[in-house]
Design a protein around this motif. Sequence first.
Motif, PDB file in Angstrom:
ATOM      1  N   TYR A  93       0.839  -1.188   0.000  1.00 45.77           N
ATOM      2  CA  TYR A  93       0.000   0.000   0.000  1.00 45.77           C
ATOM      3  C   TYR A  93       0.881   1.248   0.000  1.00 45.77           C
ATOM      4  O   TYR A  93       2.103   1.173   0.057  1.00 45.77           O
ATOM      5  CB  TYR A  93      -0.938  -0.017   1.204  1.00 45.77           C
ATOM      6  N   ASN A 158     -10.746  -3.892   2.748  1.00 43.18           N
ATOM      7  CA  ASN A 158     -11.694  -3.842   1.636  1.00 43.18           C
ATOM      8  C   ASN A 158     -13.048  -3.251   2.021  1.00 43.18           C
ATOM      9  O   ASN A 158     -13.654  -2.521   1.235  1.00 43.18           O
ATOM     10  CB  ASN A 158     -11.879  -5.249   1.067  1.00 43.18           C
ATOM     11  N   VAL A 161     -12.610   0.441   2.018  1.00 43.30           N
ATOM     12  CA  VAL A 161     -12.520   0.963   0.651  1.00 43.30           C
ATOM     13  C   VAL A 161     -13.903   1.040   0.019  1.00 43.30           C
ATOM     14  O   VAL A 161     -14.253   2.034  -0.623  1.00 43.30           O
ATOM     15  CB  VAL A 161     -11.570   0.091  -0.191  1.00 43.30           C
ATOM     16  N   GLY A 187      -9.314   6.778  -0.316  1.00 47.67           N
ATOM     17  CA  GLY A 187      -9.456   5.424  -0.838  1.00 47.67           C
ATOM     18  C   GLY A 187      -8.308   5.041  -1.750  1.00 47.67           C
ATOM     19  O   GLY A 187      -7.794   3.914  -1.689  1.00 47.67           O
ATOM     20  N   LYS A 191      -5.865   1.795  -1.684  1.00 58.45           N
ATOM     21  CA  LYS A 191      -5.753   0.970  -2.893  1.00 58.45           C
ATOM     22  C   LYS A 191      -6.028   1.864  -4.092  1.00 58.45           C
ATOM     23  O   LYS A 191      -6.927   2.710  -4.048  1.00 58.45           O
ATOM     24  CB  LYS A 191      -6.748  -0.196  -2.856  1.00 58.45           C
ATOM     25  N   PRO A 194      -9.858   2.672  -6.407  1.00 62.60           N
ATOM     26  CA  PRO A 194     -10.965   3.624  -6.222  1.00 62.60           C
ATOM     27  C   PRO A 194     -10.914   4.823  -7.154  1.00 62.60           C
ATOM     28  O   PRO A 194     -11.914   5.529  -7.312  1.00 62.60           O
ATOM     29  CB  PRO A 194     -10.809   4.048  -4.755  1.00 62.60           C
TER      30      PRO A 194
END
Length: 396
Positions: A93, A158, A161, A187, A191, A194
């Motif tokens: 990340y 997740n 997100v 977001g 990840k 998004p």
Amino acid sequence: RHRRASLSLLLPLSAHVDGLRSFLRDPLGPHGERVRTAVYVVLTVVLLAVTAQRSLFPHHTHPTFPIFRASFWHLLYGQNLYAGYGLGDRFKYSPTMALLFAPFSIPPFAVGLLLWNALNVAALIYALDRLCSRHDATIALVLLIPEIHGAMQRSQSNALVAALIVLWFVSLERGEQVSGYLSIALGAAIKLFPLAALTFALFHPRRLRAALIFACCALAMLLLPLLITPAAALKAQYGWWFAIESGDSLARGMSVMRLAHRIFPGAWPNWPVQLAGLLILLAPLVQARRWHDPGFRTSYLASLLVFVVLFNHQAERPSYVIACTGVVIWFVCSSREPWRLALVLLSLTGINAIGYLPVWLAMQAGLYAREPAREAAPEISGCCYPTPPLGRRQSA
């Protein structure tokens, strides 16, 4: 006589179908608040059980939370976030994500894990409550419980997100651009996918202002780690992040690309399938006038949430809580026909892309076919808040 006999056999079947449709229109009946309380109880039990399980009986196949906790300290001490530290996997990340994990890295392991899982669940509940009526949000949560449990088992981000993408949509519908673009920038710091939600901005007014707001939010997120790390070290971290992301470009995960690779084996890249999926996703947007319809916008949100998982080359089993969020939004915001319920149940069978691809194609077919919104709440399709008419001139 034979016709009368056939009709007598069909009448009970017709009654059952009518009863099913009546149930689907209002599955909770007068017990909505009791069901909501039961959902809270179930999620609390799951939250506590998973936290206890992962804290008291740690397992090497679930290293996500230890990796998240360690990332903050690696960033603080100027170490390579993306090196292997014997934890079973690597941090993948952004440096901003490592910084934002400080509240969960500093407390003891069990407390940090409890807070992290609680944040993911609470964020998703809050997002659905802002998007949907309380009744529809409760139905959505009931259907989401299996996927929420699966996401918590791996302690991944997740559910958070998914919540940020939904909150971005709600903020944009309400004209709250700053909070909306901050949600999507946050977001993307967790990840990258998004960023696909930025397609919503194409048909909204004040696009120049929106672009400037997003640029400021994104820049703030990129530079936020400067609070605890020097500029040179942060630059190096971004270089290492780019290198590890590039190294995973040929992965297929639990995605449509893996399904395609099983049918057509070979060392071909992912991008042709991903490009085809993107074109299918965006094709309904050529009907620019349809963007006035809140039901169309909500259906597009649902489709987008499924798309970003189906065509993600790093998709894992816990990633499907994002896709499931899209499916349940589509279900509660559409006319609730038995075939829709069948597709929802197919997606919940745990067969990943095979289960979600049919429902995504049905979503896209509905967008192409100008499928009407559910009549129960025609002003916002039971879910969202209308924007000003796009034909009205507004300043940038």
